[in-house]
Every structure is written in C-alpha cells, then in structure tokens.
Design a protein around this motif. Sequence first.
Motif, PDB file in Angstrom:
ATOM      1  N   THR A  22       0.798  -1.223   0.000  1.00 55.48           N
ATOM      2  CA  THR A  22       0.000   0.000   0.000  1.00 55.48           C
ATOM      3  C   THR A  22       0.833   1.276   0.000  1.00 55.48           C
ATOM      4  OG1 THR A  22      -0.139  -0.033   2.420  1.00 55.48           O
ATOM      5  CG2 THR A  22      -1.888  -1.147   1.204  1.00 55.48           C
ATOM      6  N   HIS A  23       2.130   1.149   0.344  1.00 57.24           N
ATOM      7  CA  HIS A  23       2.978   2.332   0.459  1.00 57.24           C
ATOM      8  C   HIS A  23       3.821   2.583  -0.796  1.00 57.24           C
ATOM      9  CE1 HIS A  23       2.137   1.415   4.702  1.00 57.24           C
ATOM     10  NE2 HIS A  23       2.384   2.675   4.947  1.00 57.24           N
ATOM     11  N   PHE A  24       3.529   1.885  -1.886  1.00 58.51           N
ATOM     12  CA  PHE A  24       4.403   1.973  -3.056  1.00 58.51           C
ATOM     13  C   PHE A  24       4.555   3.395  -3.585  1.00 58.51           C
ATOM     14  CE2 PHE A  24       4.866   1.818  -7.763  1.00 58.51           C
ATOM     15  CZ  PHE A  24       6.184   1.408  -7.790  1.00 58.51           C
ATOM     16  N   GLU A  25       3.453   4.111  -3.744  1.00 57.15           N
ATOM     17  CA  GLU A  25       3.532   5.468  -4.313  1.00 57.15           C
ATOM     18  C   GLU A  25       4.353   6.390  -3.419  1.00 57.15           C
ATOM     19  OE1 GLU A  25      -0.204   7.136  -5.392  1.00 57.15           O
ATOM     20  OE2 GLU A  25      -0.732   5.489  -6.753  1.00 57.15           O
ATOM     21  N   GLU A  26       4.143   6.302  -2.118  1.00 62.25           N
ATOM     22  CA  GLU A  26       4.930   7.128  -1.201  1.00 62.25           C
ATOM     23  C   GLU A  26       6.405   6.737  -1.281  1.00 62.25           C
ATOM     24  OE1 GLU A  26       5.549   8.150   3.559  1.00 62.25           O
ATOM     25  OE2 GLU A  26       4.062   6.653   2.949  1.00 62.25           O
ATOM     26  N   TYR A  27       6.669   5.443  -1.312  1.00 65.94           N
ATOM     27  CA  TYR A  27       8.049   4.962  -1.384  1.00 65.94           C
ATOM     28  C   TYR A  27       8.733   5.464  -2.656  1.00 65.94           C
ATOM     29  CZ  TYR A  27      12.086   1.932  -1.541  1.00 65.94           C
ATOM     30  OH  TYR A  27      13.391   1.479  -1.610  1.00 65.94           O
ATOM     31  N   GLN A  28       8.049   5.358  -3.791  1.00 65.78           N
ATOM     32  CA  GLN A  28       8.649   5.762  -5.062  1.00 65.78           C
ATOM     33  C   GLN A  28       8.924   7.261  -5.099  1.00 65.78           C
ATOM     34  OE1 GLN A  28      10.080   3.119  -6.271  1.00 65.78           O
ATOM     35  NE2 GLN A  28       9.473   3.600  -8.360  1.00 65.78           N
ATOM     36  N   LYS A  29       8.033   8.029  -4.526  1.00 65.57           N
ATOM     37  CA  LYS A  29       8.237   9.482  -4.473  1.00 65.57           C
ATOM     38  C   LYS A  29       9.479   9.812  -3.646  1.00 65.57           C
ATOM     39  CE  LYS A  29       5.885  13.826  -3.317  1.00 65.57           C
ATOM     40  NZ  LYS A  29       4.634  14.441  -2.799  1.00 65.57           N
ATOM     41  N   LEU A  30       9.611   9.145  -2.507  1.00 67.75           N
ATOM     42  CA  LEU A  30      10.783   9.348  -1.655  1.00 67.75           C
ATOM     43  C   LEU A  30      12.049   8.881  -2.355  1.00 67.75           C
ATOM     44  CD1 LEU A  30       9.255   8.081   1.703  1.00 67.75           C
ATOM     45  CD2 LEU A  30      10.153  10.394   1.330  1.00 67.75           C
ATOM     46  N   SER A  31      11.966   7.744  -3.028  1.00 66.72           N
ATOM     47  CA  SER A  31      13.129   7.176  -3.699  1.00 66.72           C
ATOM     48  C   SER A  31      13.616   8.068  -4.838  1.00 66.72           C
ATOM     49  CB  SER A  31      12.789   5.782  -4.238  1.00 66.72           C
ATOM     50  OG  SER A  31      13.895   5.207  -4.884  1.00 66.72           O
ATOM     51  N   THR A  32      12.668   8.615  -5.590  1.00 69.15           N
ATOM     52  CA  THR A  32      13.034   9.512  -6.697  1.00 69.15           C
ATOM     53  C   THR A  32      13.782  10.730  -6.171  1.00 69.15           C
ATOM     54  OG1 THR A  32      11.131   8.801  -8.020  1.00 69.15           O
ATOM     55  CG2 THR A  32      12.138  10.923  -8.584  1.00 69.15           C
ATOM     56  N   GLN A  43      22.708  18.446   0.916  1.00 71.12           N
ATOM     57  CA  GLN A  43      21.355  17.944   1.148  1.00 71.12           C
ATOM     58  C   GLN A  43      21.381  16.578   1.835  1.00 71.12           C
ATOM     59  OE1 GLN A  43      18.344  19.224  -1.870  1.00 71.12           O
ATOM     60  NE2 GLN A  43      20.092  19.252  -3.249  1.00 71.12           N
ATOM     61  N   ASN A  44      22.474  16.325   2.538  1.00 68.14           N
ATOM     62  CA  ASN A  44      22.669  15.039   3.193  1.00 68.14           C
ATOM     63  C   ASN A  44      21.580  14.742   4.220  1.00 68.14           C
ATOM     64  OD1 ASN A  44      24.872  13.255   5.242  1.00 68.14           O
ATOM     65  ND2 ASN A  44      24.644  12.814   3.075  1.00 68.14           N
ATOM     66  N   GLU A  45      21.141  15.760   4.953  1.00 63.49           N
ATOM     67  CA  GLU A  45      20.133  15.555   5.988  1.00 63.49           C
ATOM     68  C   GLU A  45      18.794  15.162   5.375  1.00 63.49           C
ATOM     69  OE1 GLU A  45      18.004  17.870   9.770  1.00 63.49           O
ATOM     70  OE2 GLU A  45      19.641  18.843   8.661  1.00 63.49           O
ATOM     71  N   GLU A  46      18.414  15.832   4.275  1.00 60.01           N
ATOM     72  CA  GLU A  46      17.151  15.487   3.619  1.00 60.01           C
ATOM     73  C   GLU A  46      17.212  14.064   3.068  1.00 60.01           C
ATOM     74  OE1 GLU A  46      14.290  16.720  -0.166  1.00 60.01           O
ATOM     75  OE2 GLU A  46      15.947  18.060   0.411  1.00 60.01           O
ATOM     76  N   ALA A  47      18.355  13.700   2.491  1.00 61.34           N
ATOM     77  CA  ALA A  47      18.514  12.347   1.961  1.00 61.34           C
ATOM     78  C   ALA A  47      18.408  11.315   3.082  1.00 61.34           C
ATOM     79  CB  ALA A  47      19.851  12.213   1.242  1.00 61.34           C
ATOM     80  N   TYR A  48      19.014  11.621   4.218  1.00 61.97           N
ATOM     81  CA  TYR A  48      18.972  10.693   5.343  1.00 61.97           C
ATOM     82  C   TYR A  48      17.549  10.537   5.886  1.00 61.97           C
ATOM     83  CZ  TYR A  48      19.964   8.484   9.821  1.00 61.97           C
ATOM     84  OH  TYR A  48      19.969   7.619  10.888  1.00 61.97           O
ATOM     85  N   ASN A  49      16.822  11.637   5.962  1.00 56.59           N
ATOM     86  CA  ASN A  49      15.436  11.579   6.439  1.00 56.59           C
ATOM     87  C   ASN A  49      14.562  10.761   5.481  1.00 56.59           C
ATOM     88  OD1 ASN A  49      15.952  13.066   8.754  1.00 56.59           O
ATOM     89  ND2 ASN A  49      15.447  15.023   7.786  1.00 56.59           N
ATOM     90  N   ALA A  50      14.815  10.923   4.177  1.00 51.70           N
ATOM     91  CA  ALA A  50      14.070  10.133   3.190  1.00 51.70           C
ATOM     92  C   ALA A  50      14.396   8.653   3.352  1.00 51.70           C
ATOM     93  CB  ALA A  50      14.407  10.602   1.776  1.00 51.70           C
ATOM     94  N   TYR A  51      15.675   8.362   3.561  1.00 47.39           N
ATOM     95  CA  TYR A  51      16.084   6.976   3.781  1.00 47.39           C
ATOM     96  C   TYR A  51      15.399   6.379   5.010  1.00 47.39           C
ATOM     97  CZ  TYR A  51      18.830   3.198   5.753  1.00 47.39           C
ATOM     98  OH  TYR A  51      19.203   2.012   6.338  1.00 47.39           O
ATOM     99  N   ARG A  52      15.372   7.133   6.095  1.00 44.21           N
ATOM    100  CA  ARG A  52      14.758   6.625   7.323  1.00 44.21           C
ATOM    101  C   ARG A  52      13.279   6.297   7.115  1.00 44.21           C
ATOM    102  NH1 ARG A  52      15.697   9.909  12.665  1.00 44.21           N
ATOM    103  NH2 ARG A  52      14.463   8.124  13.368  1.00 44.21           N
ATOM    104  N   ARG A  53      12.587   7.157   6.385  1.00 44.26           N
ATOM    105  CA  ARG A  53      11.171   6.907   6.116  1.00 44.26           C
ATOM    106  C   ARG A  53      11.003   5.662   5.241  1.00 44.26           C
ATOM    107  NH1 ARG A  53       6.317   6.031   7.663  1.00 44.26           N
ATOM    108  NH2 ARG A  53       4.785   6.213   5.983  1.00 44.26           N
ATOM    109  N   MET A  54      11.845   5.517   4.209  1.00 42.50           N
ATOM    110  CA  MET A  54      11.760   4.332   3.352  1.00 42.50           C
ATOM    111  C   MET A  54      12.099   3.071   4.133  1.00 42.50           C
ATOM    112  SD  MET A  54      13.168   5.535  -0.398  1.00 42.50           S
ATOM    113  CE  MET A  54      14.580   6.495   0.188  1.00 42.50           C
TER     114      MET A  54
END
Length: 213
Positions: A22-32, A43-54
């Motif tokens: 169910t989380h595919f769209e959110e995951y793909q948006k974060l991954s992109t 932008q290391n902090e933003e990348a890390y936060n995206a990683y943590r969410r994924m």
Amino acid sequence: MDPPQQAVYDREQDPVAFSYFTHFEEYQKLSTRFLEIVEDQEQNEEAYNAYRRMAMILDSYQEQSYLLDPFLEKMMNPLLQKFKDRARRMVEGKASYDRKMWQGLPSLIHHLIKTRGAKTAVRFFPHTTEDLEVALAYLSTQDATEPMNWETRYIVLLWLSLVAMLPFDLAQFDGENPGSTFERLEIAGKNNLDKAGLEREGAALLLTRLYAR
C-alpha cells in the motif's frame, strides 16, 4: 514528534497484515527524490530523512516481504543503475570516496536486500559480461579496513557472484596473463571470507559460484 505523527509511527511498528504494498507510491516518491540528492553533501540531511522513512516502510513489510515482488524491479533498478554508474565513475577516477559523507545509496540497497532476501533481490542486479571488470575494479577501490564501506563491499560481492554465473569464458578478460581473471575473482572472495559481517556471506556465494563454473 507530535501526537498524530506518533500515532502513525506506532501503527507502522505493529505487525500488520497487508493485502498488497500500500505504500508503493509514497516509497517511489521518496526514492526519486533520494536519488536526486543522495550524492549532494549539502542535502545530506534530507537524503537521510528520506532513507529513514523508506526504511520504516520496508520494515513494516518484513513479515510479508513477498508483497513487494510486483514492485521490486521498479524499486531496485534505479538504485542499482546509480550504484553501477557510481562504480564506473570511481573506477575512471571521476568520483572519489568521501569518508565524512554518509553513504546512503548502498544503505538503501542493503535495506531492500535485507527485507526481501538476497536470493530474490540479486536477480535485479546488473548482469552483463562488461559488469565483471567494473565490479572487480570498484571492489578494489574499497578500503577493506573501513567499517563504513561494508555495505558497498557486500553489494559488489553479490554483484560479482551473479556475473560469475554467466556462461562466458573468463579468459577473454585475461589479456596477457592467462588465468588472471579467475584469480582476481578468487582473491576478491577470499579477502572477504574473514569478515565478521555480511561480506563473508557475499564472498562465500561468489566463491561457490566461481568454483562451480
């Protein structure tokens, strides 16, 4: 974390029986977005936060990781292509390893492997004969004593184990030194067999497939 966010977090930590990813769209948006910024130190902090969410999303499917299968190719291919491009640039001297910078790309690839299992995930790795030289040369750029590199070493060893299965003659890469390609692969495997982490598993798989040729 405010109460609404905490409630969402708590729900995702509980074992939940999903019927699909169910989380595919959110995951793909974060991954992109992650792929756009992961090599940008500013932008290391933003990348890390995206990683943590994924990572949080993936962890919530740990008990039902098979639900990722219909989406796994779309999830892994862009990451692996960037990993391969990074490897090629490192080998060609067009990129360098920054000890101070978090290595987010191998971390996310490893998290996907951990979630779905190496046997399934490795099917999506690059696997052409030309990848052999790139992967071998890239592995040689990784300091075996550097603890921050272990995920990269593990991924490259899995990559090599897949390439080693391809039906081609290793001798075509030997140049003027017969048997040198087999020897380089063997050394790559043996040099990582004494590691305490997953590198040992990757090395054992590489050697098993190399000796089975």
